[in-house]
Design an enzyme around this catalytic site. Structure first.
Site, PDB file in Angstrom:
ATOM      1  N   SER A 133       0.813  -1.216   0.000  1.00  0.00           N
ATOM      2  CA  SER A 133       0.000   0.000   0.000  1.00  0.00           C
ATOM      3  C   SER A 133       0.843   1.262   0.000  1.00  0.00           C
ATOM      4  CB  SER A 133      -0.907  -0.008   1.231  1.00  0.00           C
ATOM      5  OG  SER A 133      -1.516   1.249   1.427  1.00  0.00           O
ATOM      6  N   GLU A 135       0.167   3.636   1.732  1.00  0.00           N
ATOM      7  CA  GLU A 135       0.193   4.092   3.127  1.00  0.00           C
ATOM      8  C   GLU A 135       1.521   3.755   3.799  1.00  0.00           C
ATOM      9  OE1 GLU A 135      -1.925   5.836   5.068  1.00  0.00           O
ATOM     10  OE2 GLU A 135      -3.368   6.171   3.448  1.00  0.00           O
ATOM     11  N   TYR A 157      -2.044   0.367  10.332  1.00  0.00           N
ATOM     12  CA  TYR A 157      -2.234  -0.285   9.041  1.00  0.00           C
ATOM     13  C   TYR A 157      -0.964  -0.180   8.196  1.00  0.00           C
ATOM     14  CZ  TYR A 157      -3.844  -0.877   4.187  1.00  0.00           C
ATOM     15  OH  TYR A 157      -3.981  -1.272   2.889  1.00  0.00           O
TER      16      TYR A 157
END
Length: 342
Positions: A133, A135, A157
């Site tokens: 990801s 992120e 996460y």
């Protein structure tokens, strides 16, 4: 006639899993999906794939399983013996990961390791795709972000995804596994979960248009994201596993837009001014924010021949059209109930 390829998709009932299942079935694969046992059905996104039992449905099989259950993963892998494994399952909501950091790590980090170890123990020569990801970049150290940009995750996460990324790299380098990371930037669709900001906006805007709700509550409107279409991005996943050598790739559009810009696009399509309906709610701010994500997918373009087909305007239009249909159906039902006093 060649052997039918088999694929196992964890997270098959999610947005990406459903689009990937469609893609693989269209390519002639036998597709197996991992689903968690629940008291309610969560298979809405893939139900249309069962409609023709002689074509697609006959090659789609679901198995109960969970990334927290290593023994169960081995059983599923042994049963279906896939050529390709796509690990898309996750606790995928960044804001929720602050409320459930341990669970998010169990699924998103250690869950990946359980799956990799199950594959390694069985030694079935499977190819592996890990859903990494953007992120992971978090508090970005350079813009745009590439495959060599250092990670600085800003959420549980993101931290869990960094763990999975490096476990995938380590299993590739230490054990010779064909294991790839797709570092996907934000990707949306009409199948996006309704708690994610883009879908939350399109659902609310169309419901407001139909008089079904009055306000939309959001957090940071200045966050900037590189938003693409999930249907485009699953093709990149597949292409990674068709290469001669495993590698890691950024998948992105190369354009960044703020939440405000997305609001402009969505409400503009409905001839409404979002400023009249949107209110800021501090509950939706993250404890540590990611302000700007912008991906450089040059490597994916050059080595995979991949490029996005749907831009933000088309994506917003697609999502508004879908959700406006839902809102109109809901409005008809509401009117019917009001008329009949129920």
């Amino acid at each position: 006639m060649g052997k039918t390829k088999k694929a196992l998709i964890t997270g098959i009932t999610g947005q990406d899993g459903s689009y990937l299942a469609e893609l693989l079935l269209d390519k002639g694969y036998e597709v197996h999906g991992l689903v968690r046992r629940s008291s309610t059905f969560g298979t809405e996104r893939i139900e249309h794939l069962y409609q023709d039992p002689h074509k697609k449905g006959a090659r789609l099989f679901l198995h109960y399983g969970d990334l927290t259950d290593g023994a169960g993963l081995r059983q599923v892998l042994t049963a279906c013996k896939p050529d390709e494994v796509y690990n898309l399952a996750a606790q995928s909501h960044v804001r929720v990961s602050f409320d459930q950091p341990v669970y998010s790590a169990q699924v998103d980090a250690v869950g990946t390791l359980r799956l990799l170890e199950a594959m390694r123990d069985l030694d079935l020569k499977m190819k592996f795709y890990q859903a990494s990801s953007s992120e992971m970049f978090g508090k970005v150290l350079e813009t745009p972000q590439t495959e060599t940009t250092p990670f600085y995750p800003r959420s549980p996460y993101g931290c869990a995804k960094v763990f999975s990324y490096w476990q995938t790299v380590n299993h590739r380098e230490a054990y010779g596994m064909f294991a790839c990371n797709g570092i996907l930037f934000n990707h949306e669709s009409p199948r996006r979960g309704e708690t994610f900001v883009t879908r939350k906006i399109t659902r609310a805007a169309t419901r407001i248009k139909e008089g079904l709700q009055d306000k939309l509550f959001l957090g940071n409107l200045d966050s900037k994201r590189d938003w693409g279409f999930a249907g485009d991005y699953v093709e990149a996943m597949w292409l990674m596993l068709q290469q001669d050598e495993p590698d890691d790739y950024v998948v992105a559009t190369g354009e960044t837009h703020s939440v405000r810009e997305f609001l402009d696009e969505v409400f503009g399509r409905l001839d409404m001014d979002w400023n009249k309906y949107v209110e800021i709610d501090p509950r939706y701010f993250r404890p540590t924010e990611v302000d700007l994500l912008l991906g450089d997918a040059s490597k994916a373009r050059e080595k995979l021949g991949w490029q996005p087909k749907v831009d933000l305007k088309e994506l917003a239009g697609m999502m508004v059209e879908h959700d406006w249909t839902l809102a109109r159906e809901e409005r008809v039902l509401e009117d019917h109930r009001a008329k009949n006093g129920s």
